[in-house]
Design a protein around this motif. Structure first.
Motif, PDB file in Angstrom:
ATOM      1  N   LEU A  19      46.343  37.177  32.607  1.00 31.44           N
ATOM      2  CA  LEU A  19      46.461  38.421  33.367  1.00 31.44           C
ATOM      3  C   LEU A  19      45.972  39.609  32.553  1.00 31.44           C
ATOM      4  O   LEU A  19      45.239  40.467  33.061  1.00 31.44           O
ATOM      5  CB  LEU A  19      47.911  38.640  33.798  1.00 31.44           C
ATOM      6  N   ALA A  22      42.146  39.617  32.279  1.00 35.25           N
ATOM      7  CA  ALA A  22      41.512  40.073  33.519  1.00 35.25           C
ATOM      8  C   ALA A  22      41.731  41.574  33.719  1.00 35.25           C
ATOM      9  O   ALA A  22      40.848  42.276  34.217  1.00 35.25           O
ATOM     10  CB  ALA A  22      42.074  39.295  34.703  1.00 35.25           C
ATOM     11  N   LEU A  23      42.892  42.059  33.323  1.00 36.29           N
ATOM     12  CA  LEU A  23      43.195  43.486  33.452  1.00 36.29           C
ATOM     13  C   LEU A  23      42.217  44.323  32.641  1.00 36.29           C
ATOM     14  O   LEU A  23      41.730  45.358  33.114  1.00 36.29           O
ATOM     15  CB  LEU A  23      44.628  43.752  32.978  1.00 36.29           C
ATOM     16  N   ARG A  26      39.019  45.248  34.199  1.00 36.68           N
ATOM     17  CA  ARG A  26      39.076  46.128  35.369  1.00 36.68           C
ATOM     18  C   ARG A  26      39.516  47.548  35.039  1.00 36.68           C
ATOM     19  O   ARG A  26      39.259  48.469  35.816  1.00 36.68           O
ATOM     20  CB  ARG A  26      40.053  45.546  36.401  1.00 36.68           C
ATOM     21  N   ASN A 166      54.114  36.095  38.992  1.00 31.03           N
ATOM     22  CA  ASN A 166      52.760  35.536  38.942  1.00 31.03           C
ATOM     23  C   ASN A 166      52.701  34.247  39.766  1.00 31.03           C
ATOM     24  O   ASN A 166      52.629  33.151  39.224  1.00 31.03           O
ATOM     25  CB  ASN A 166      52.341  35.279  37.492  1.00 31.03           C
ATOM     26  N   ASN A 170      45.645  36.772  41.735  1.00 32.57           N
ATOM     27  CA  ASN A 170      44.983  38.027  42.116  1.00 32.57           C
ATOM     28  C   ASN A 170      45.982  39.099  42.520  1.00 32.57           C
ATOM     29  O   ASN A 170      45.798  40.284  42.216  1.00 32.57           O
ATOM     30  CB  ASN A 170      43.989  37.772  43.250  1.00 32.57           C
ATOM     31  N   LEU A 173      47.635  40.332  39.349  1.00 29.90           N
ATOM     32  CA  LEU A 173      46.708  41.207  38.641  1.00 29.90           C
ATOM     33  C   LEU A 173      46.675  42.585  39.290  1.00 29.90           C
ATOM     34  O   LEU A 173      46.672  43.618  38.598  1.00 29.90           O
ATOM     35  CB  LEU A 173      45.308  40.585  38.626  1.00 29.90           C
ATOM     36  N   HIS A 174      46.645  42.613  40.613  1.00 29.13           N
ATOM     37  CA  HIS A 174      46.661  43.889  41.346  1.00 29.13           C
ATOM     38  C   HIS A 174      47.946  44.663  41.037  1.00 29.13           C
ATOM     39  O   HIS A 174      47.911  45.881  40.817  1.00 29.13           O
ATOM     40  CB  HIS A 174      46.541  43.634  42.845  1.00 29.13           C
ATOM     41  N   GLU A 177      47.711  46.082  37.497  1.00 26.97           N
ATOM     42  CA  GLU A 177      46.815  47.233  37.471  1.00 26.97           C
ATOM     43  C   GLU A 177      47.469  48.448  38.124  1.00 26.97           C
ATOM     44  O   GLU A 177      47.293  49.594  37.671  1.00 26.97           O
ATOM     45  CB  GLU A 177      45.508  46.895  38.187  1.00 26.97           C
TER      46      GLU A 177
END
Length: 207
Positions: A19, A22-23, A26, A166, A170, A173-174, A177
């Motif tokens: 996570l 990926a963060l 972005r 989790n 996705n 992750l959203h 963020e």
């Protein structure tokens, strides 16, 4: 202007590292502090990128010198976050993210009570056992021990500011963020980051 300090913690196998990785792809101006560790370097890992791989003797010297914001022993290995690096980044106005266990988060909380702390949970113990098993590197006994430790770790979620499940990667992750974005938009941060703009906006225009 001081940057924000984010802490992300989770039990082993919850997907925290994926996570965070990926963060970072972005979110801009978010710096991960690279931890020191005494564990061995795994294939594909780079010193200074994934961890600062450190001899146990040198690590303990840094502990005695007060060189870590937090440190902990996990499964026989030490992990720690260098104090000087984090403070330097925050002083420059950069937001810093620490990916550490709950013991480390507790230490950070004492030194930086304003830190924003996030805990990641799996959707179920069954799912967590599957994730630990899919690594394919541990025996059944080790996996069960790690699961038992994970259950104890997950009990610490009550001490964190945000909790993210989790289940769907996705969505998680959203959510992660969103926590970063929301805290960047609070009054104190916006007033500091956009001081000149705000001053111009609220200054009466002379006719």
């Amino acid at each position: 202007m001081s940057g924000l300090l984010f802490v992300v913690s989770a039990a082993s196998g919850t997907g925290k590292t994926s996570l965070v990785k990926a963060l970072l792809e972005r979110v801009s101006n978010l710096h991960v502090s690279v931890s020191h560790t005494t564990r061995g370097q795994r294939p594909g890992e780079l010193d200074g990128v994934h961890y600062h791989f450190t001899q146990k003797e040198n690590f303990l010297k840094l502990v005695d010198q007060g060189g870590f914001i937090e440190y902990a022993e996990v499964f026989g290995n030490y992990y720690g976050t260098a104090q000087a690096t984090v403070k330097e980044q925050l002083a420059k106005g950069h937001d810093v993210l620490l990916e550490i266990d709950w013991q480390g988060a507790e230490q950070v909380r004492k030194l930086f009570p304003e830190s924003i702390q996030i805990f990641i949970l799996p959707p179920s113990q069954f799912d967590l056992r599957q994730r630990l098993s899919n690594r394919g590197t541990d025996s059944v006994e080790v996996i069960e021990h790690r699961l038992s430790c994970a259950v104890e770790d997950m009990q610490q979620f009550v001490n964190f500011d945000y909790v993210i499940i989790n289940d769907d990667f996705n969505k998680a992750l959203h959510d992660l963020e969103s926590v970063i974005t929301a805290n960047r938009l609070v009054l104190t941060q916006q007033s500091s980051r956009h001081q000149d703009l705000i001053q111009k906006l609220i200054t009466p225009v002379e006719s």
